[in-house]
Design a protein around this motif. Structure first.
Motif, PDB file in Angstrom:
ATOM      1  N   ALA A  61      12.179  -8.899  -5.794  1.00 56.97           N
ATOM      2  CA  ALA A  61      12.996  -7.797  -6.333  1.00 56.97           C
ATOM      3  C   ALA A  61      13.815  -7.141  -5.234  1.00 56.97           C
ATOM      4  CB  ALA A  61      12.092  -6.773  -7.003  1.00 56.97           C
ATOM      5  N   GLU A  62      14.897  -6.518  -5.656  1.00 59.38           N
ATOM      6  CA  GLU A  62      15.689  -5.727  -4.722  1.00 59.38           C
ATOM      7  C   GLU A  62      14.819  -4.595  -4.174  1.00 59.38           C
ATOM      8  OE1 GLU A  62      19.785  -3.035  -4.687  1.00 59.38           O
ATOM      9  OE2 GLU A  62      19.237  -4.233  -6.464  1.00 59.38           O
ATOM     10  N   GLY A  63      14.923  -4.347  -2.903  1.00 59.35           N
ATOM     11  CA  GLY A  63      14.127  -3.305  -2.276  1.00 59.35           C
ATOM     12  C   GLY A  63      12.947  -3.831  -1.498  1.00 59.35           C
ATOM     13  N   THR A  64      12.701  -5.144  -1.617  1.00 60.43           N
ATOM     14  CA  THR A  64      11.652  -5.742  -0.791  1.00 60.43           C
ATOM     15  C   THR A  64      12.208  -6.039   0.592  1.00 60.43           C
ATOM     16  OG1 THR A  64      12.231  -7.926  -1.652  1.00 60.43           O
ATOM     17  CG2 THR A  64      10.409  -6.770  -2.733  1.00 60.43           C
ATOM     18  N   ARG A  98       8.293   1.376  -4.135  1.00 62.84           N
ATOM     19  CA  ARG A  98       8.304   1.321  -5.591  1.00 62.84           C
ATOM     20  C   ARG A  98       9.215   2.380  -6.191  1.00 62.84           C
ATOM     21  NH1 ARG A  98       2.733   1.742  -4.309  1.00 62.84           N
ATOM     22  NH2 ARG A  98       2.581   3.682  -5.508  1.00 62.84           N
ATOM     23  N   ASN A  99       9.427   2.270  -7.492  1.00 66.92           N
ATOM     24  CA  ASN A  99      10.241   3.263  -8.202  1.00 66.92           C
ATOM     25  C   ASN A  99       9.633   4.656  -8.144  1.00 66.92           C
ATOM     26  OD1 ASN A  99      12.128   1.349  -8.929  1.00 66.92           O
ATOM     27  ND2 ASN A  99      11.129   0.874 -10.877  1.00 66.92           N
ATOM     28  N   ASP A 100       8.298   4.719  -7.978  1.00 70.35           N
ATOM     29  CA  ASP A 100       7.634   6.022  -7.861  1.00 70.35           C
ATOM     30  C   ASP A 100       7.617   6.513  -6.417  1.00 70.35           C
ATOM     31  OD1 ASP A 100       5.513   4.624  -6.544  1.00 70.35           O
ATOM     32  OD2 ASP A 100       4.641   4.139  -8.486  1.00 70.35           O
ATOM     33  N   SER A 101       8.350   5.803  -5.520  1.00 76.13           N
ATOM     34  CA  SER A 101       8.464   6.124  -4.090  1.00 76.13           C
ATOM     35  C   SER A 101       7.226   5.751  -3.283  1.00 76.13           C
ATOM     36  CB  SER A 101       8.794   7.615  -3.861  1.00 76.13           C
ATOM     37  OG  SER A 101      10.030   7.929  -4.474  1.00 76.13           O
ATOM     38  N   GLY A 102       6.232   5.175  -3.938  1.00 79.54           N
ATOM     39  CA  GLY A 102       5.040   4.748  -3.217  1.00 79.54           C
ATOM     40  C   GLY A 102       5.310   3.515  -2.369  1.00 79.54           C
ATOM     41  N   ARG A 103       4.589   3.405  -1.244  1.00 75.33           N
ATOM     42  CA  ARG A 103       4.727   2.250  -0.368  1.00 75.33           C
ATOM     43  C   ARG A 103       3.771   1.137  -0.809  1.00 75.33           C
ATOM     44  NH1 ARG A 103       5.391   3.944   6.008  1.00 75.33           N
ATOM     45  NH2 ARG A 103       7.392   5.030   5.787  1.00 75.33           N
ATOM     46  N   SER A 104       4.294  -0.081  -0.910  1.00 75.64           N
ATOM     47  CA  SER A 104       3.466  -1.241  -1.213  1.00 75.64           C
ATOM     48  C   SER A 104       3.661  -2.299  -0.137  1.00 75.64           C
ATOM     49  CB  SER A 104       3.823  -1.844  -2.572  1.00 75.64           C
ATOM     50  OG  SER A 104       3.384  -1.025  -3.632  1.00 75.64           O
ATOM     51  N   PHE A 105       2.594  -3.001   0.143  1.00 77.41           N
ATOM     52  CA  PHE A 105       2.645  -4.173   1.008  1.00 77.41           C
ATOM     53  C   PHE A 105       1.912  -5.285   0.287  1.00 77.41           C
ATOM     54  CE2 PHE A 105       0.370  -7.027   3.828  1.00 77.41           C
ATOM     55  CZ  PHE A 105       1.382  -7.495   4.664  1.00 77.41           C
ATOM     56  N   SER A 142       5.314  -7.554 -10.381  1.00 81.62           N
ATOM     57  CA  SER A 142       6.725  -7.144 -10.258  1.00 81.62           C
ATOM     58  C   SER A 142       6.872  -5.643 -10.089  1.00 81.62           C
ATOM     59  CB  SER A 142       7.513  -7.621 -11.488  1.00 81.62           C
ATOM     60  OG  SER A 142       6.971  -7.060 -12.684  1.00 81.62           O
ATOM     61  N   GLN A 143       6.056  -4.864 -10.784  1.00 82.93           N
ATOM     62  CA  GLN A 143       6.206  -3.414 -10.743  1.00 82.93           C
ATOM     63  C   GLN A 143       5.640  -2.789  -9.470  1.00 82.93           C
ATOM     64  OE1 GLN A 143       4.407  -1.977 -14.362  1.00 82.93           O
ATOM     65  NE2 GLN A 143       6.069  -2.741 -15.666  1.00 82.93           N
ATOM     66  N   VAL A 144       4.561  -3.354  -8.942  1.00 74.39           N
ATOM     67  CA  VAL A 144       3.879  -2.744  -7.796  1.00 74.39           C
ATOM     68  C   VAL A 144       4.306  -3.374  -6.478  1.00 74.39           C
ATOM     69  CG1 VAL A 144       1.633  -2.255  -6.750  1.00 74.39           C
ATOM     70  CG2 VAL A 144       1.922  -2.085  -9.225  1.00 74.39           C
ATOM     71  N   PHE A 145       4.563  -4.699  -6.484  1.00 76.20           N
ATOM     72  CA  PHE A 145       4.881  -5.398  -5.237  1.00 76.20           C
ATOM     73  C   PHE A 145       6.314  -5.929  -5.174  1.00 76.20           C
ATOM     74  CE2 PHE A 145       0.208  -6.366  -5.763  1.00 76.20           C
ATOM     75  CZ  PHE A 145      -0.212  -5.391  -4.873  1.00 76.20           C
ATOM     76  N   GLY A 146       7.053  -5.807  -6.271  1.00 81.34           N
ATOM     77  CA  GLY A 146       8.391  -6.400  -6.297  1.00 81.34           C
ATOM     78  C   GLY A 146       8.345  -7.917  -6.235  1.00 81.34           C
ATOM     79  N   PHE A 161      -3.379   5.685 -10.647  1.00 79.50           N
ATOM     80  CA  PHE A 161      -3.330   5.703  -9.187  1.00 79.50           C
ATOM     81  C   PHE A 161      -1.952   5.263  -8.706  1.00 79.50           C
ATOM     82  CE2 PHE A 161      -3.521   3.867  -5.032  1.00 79.50           C
ATOM     83  CZ  PHE A 161      -4.346   4.715  -4.315  1.00 79.50           C
ATOM     84  N   VAL A 162      -1.445   4.159  -9.242  1.00 79.30           N
ATOM     85  CA  VAL A 162      -0.138   3.651  -8.826  1.00 79.30           C
ATOM     86  C   VAL A 162       0.947   4.680  -9.137  1.00 79.30           C
ATOM     87  CG1 VAL A 162       1.595   1.863  -9.225  1.00 79.30           C
ATOM     88  CG2 VAL A 162      -0.840   1.235  -9.055  1.00 79.30           C
ATOM     89  N   ALA A 163       0.900   5.249 -10.322  1.00 75.24           N
ATOM     90  CA  ALA A 163       1.934   6.199 -10.740  1.00 75.24           C
ATOM     91  C   ALA A 163       1.951   7.458  -9.874  1.00 75.24           C
ATOM     92  CB  ALA A 163       1.722   6.582 -12.199  1.00 75.24           C
ATOM     93  N   SER A 164       0.844   7.722  -9.186  1.00 74.14           N
ATOM     94  CA  SER A 164       0.786   8.910  -8.328  1.00 74.14           C
ATOM     95  C   SER A 164       1.611   8.732  -7.062  1.00 74.14           C
ATOM     96  CB  SER A 164      -0.668   9.213  -7.952  1.00 74.14           C
ATOM     97  OG  SER A 164      -1.164   8.230  -7.048  1.00 74.14           O
TER      98      SER A 164
END
Length: 571
Positions: free
Chosen positions: A487-490, A512-519, A424-428, A388-391
């Motif tokens: 992380a950078e990008g937060t 995220r690196n996959d361009s997905g939006r996280s909060f 770290s990967q999903v929320f930075g 799901f995250v990778a999508s």
């Protein structure tokens, strides 16, 4: 031959003769009988009295010639114009469903109530009338059924006391005038079944009678019944041939949940989108009346969806024992989200904390809200979340989500998989620990928040902050998490501060690196949900993640109060 032997032989021959005579005139069933494979969805309470339900889907295989389809009240017209529009969109899919099952050997019963005079001389009507009376005909099968015992302790999920019309008022007046000009009774304008659904004169049945439908089911040795049509919260549930009656009298009955609609007006409690109203009624049915299925199991492809149903599907994972989010999140969703979102909630199995029954629902979700604490999962379940995250879909994290899928200190869990880098990967994020539970942080808007891409969704929080002498929004009663550096990008939105310690970010966005939006927010203590600013932050964070426009606090709080008032009356 002895007299005893002669009597035995005679008896055996007589039995064969009687059996053959009884079968005379019956058409033998084919050895290659068609099978129907269905995904069957039901809901069971997580623990008795909890009010929370696991929604799971299993597979069942039926013989087609032991299956009946009842098409309920898909009329050629209606006093609600919107209902007519939805039926005209739905009926072709019902027709395909009926035709496919008919070809496989299923019995088809058309049940347009109040329309039998139109079909008086129709072969399918005569076939139903002439069916022999069943020996086990239930005494009360003639009556409408408003409730069965399993529903007695429940709260019915929608207010339909106004009849459920959701027409534009001006269009409705014009529509009633049009019905009158056609010589129809505007209150009861239906005359027959929708012509968009075919009726096979050689095989089908026509009836709106509970006893006649029951007789047809028994005469055809029907073990399984599929009901489609309209309207779920009224006719489909309550008719003498509807879900309640058939289920309570022992028929294995399923609602085809994508081939139905409700009579529900969003201006009535719980003030949700029309299609969310349908979802709520379906939830009620799955919990208290009978399981459901969808037409794609017969037709292939995907379930039917109305063109106007553009709601994002938000899946909520609730699996933590610290902050009662299994209660606060569903209540929050009911008050703030169901107007614009389709919402599914997945709970952990209380007897097996690493099991999330019904997790497969996220395969169909557009966004994922995670409120999970230290739950390693099976490899398959964790793979599903990783996929799901990778999508690139949105992920929203609440409090313990930054240590959702791993044990403390990297401890191994036998037979289960972990994801320690989820934070770290999903929320930075960079969660390491938290400060003492009795040191309550002051929450304030971060200094650079007004420059954040999220700023339009924070407007109301800026207003609250501007009127505060110390720039604070409220005091949280949850411990302050240690998460720096991010992380950078937060993009930090809110900060938390306790005396003598460096302030910590408590809410931020991350692409995220996959361009997905996280909060992510480390808020989410039960008391935080009592704060209007937190509720609006979370509601707008979900809207931002799903690329929906922001909603202001006045709108949100007005709807919340109306929901609570209506809920009190509904109970």
């Amino acid at each position: 031959m002895s007299r005893h032997h002669f009597i035995c032989v005679l008896t055996a021959c007589l039995c064969v003769f009687i059996k053959q005579a009884s079968l005379a005139g019956e058409e033998p069933k084919s050895e290659n009988r068609a099978e129907i494979s269905l995904g069957v969805t039901k809901q069971t309470e997580t623990t008795p009295g909890s009010g929370h339900f696991h929604r799971t889907t299993g597979q069942e295989t039926w013989l087609a010639d032991e299956t009946a389809v009842i098409v309920c009240d898909v009329w050629d017209s209606h006093h609600s114009l919107e209902a007519v529009r939805r039926v005209n969109e739905l009926a072709p899919r019902i027709d395909r469903f009926v035709q496919t099952l008919r070809q496989q050997g299923a019995t088809i019963i058309h049940a347009p109530s109040d329309c039998m005079p139109r079909y008086e001389d129709h072969p399918c009507r005569k076939r139903a009338v002439n069916t022999a009376t069943a020996k086990n005909l239930p005494a009360d099968i003639t009556t409408w059924c408003d409730q069965i015992p399993s529903e007695e302790a429940s709260t019915y999920p929608v207010d339909q006391s106004d009849g459920g019309e959701d027409d534009d008022p001006q269009e409705h007046v014009q529509w009633l005038a049009q019905l009158s000009s056609q010589g129809r009774n505007p209150a009861l304008p239906w005359l027959k079944q929708s012509p968009l659904i075919s009726i096979d004169e050689q095989t089908d049945y026509l009836s709106d009678s509970g006893p006649e439908v029951w007789n047809v089911l028994e005469a055809n040795d029907i073990k399984h019944v599929l009901i489609c049509g309209v309207h779920t919260n009224m006719c489909v549930l309550g008719r003498p041939f509807g879900l309640r009656q058939l289920t309570s009298h022992g028929k294995h009955t399923l609602l085809v949940r994508d081939l139905t609609d409700t009579m529900y007006n969003p201006a009535r409690w719980p003030f949700v989108n029309h299609f969310s109203g349908t979802d709520l009624v379906i939830n009620h049915i799955e919990r208290y009346v009978c399981p459901t299925t969808t037409s794609d199991h017969v037709l292939g492809g995907v379930p039917f969806r109305f063109a106007a149903d553009r709601r994002p599907h938000l899946a909520i994972l609730s699996a933590e024992n610290e902050y009662n989010t299994e209660t606060t999140l569903p209540r929050f969703a009911a008050e703030y989200l169901q107007r614009d979102f389709r919402v599914s909630t997945i709970y952990a199995d209380n007897n097996s904390p690493s099991d999330l029954p019904g997790l497969e629902v996220i395969d169909d979700a557009d966004a994922l809200l995670v409120s999970v604490r230290r739950r390693p999962l099976s490899a398959d379940d964790l793979h599903r979340i990783r996929r799901f995250v990778a999508s690139g879909k949105p992920v929203i994290g609440l409090r313990t989500a930054n240590h959702a899928f791993c044990l403390r200190d990297g401890k191994k869990s036998e037979g289960l998989d972990q994801w320690p880098e989820f934070d770290s990967q999903v929320f930075g994020g960079n969660y390491s620990n938290h400060y003492a539970n009795d040191r309550f942080p002051q929450i304030s808007v971060a200094p650079a928040a007004e420059q954040s891409p999220f700023a339009p969704w924070l407007t109301d929080l800026f207003k609250v902050s501007a009127t505060s002498s110390d720039n604070s929004l409220f005091t949280s009663h949850g411990s302050l998490y240690q998460v720096s550096p991010l992380a950078e990008g937060t993009s930090v939105l809110l900060m938390g501060a306790i005396a003598g310690e460096e302030p910590q970010p408590v809410a931020w966005t991350y692409v995220r690196n996959d361009s997905g939006r996280s909060f992510y927010t480390s808020l989410g203590h039960e008391s935080d949900f009592e704060q209007a600013t937190f509720r609006m932050l979370l509601a707008n964070a979900i809207r931002w993640a799903c690329r929906l426009p922001a909603e202001n606090a006045e709108q949100g709080e007005s709807r919340r109060q109306a929901f609570q008032k209506g809920a009190g009356r509904q109970r």
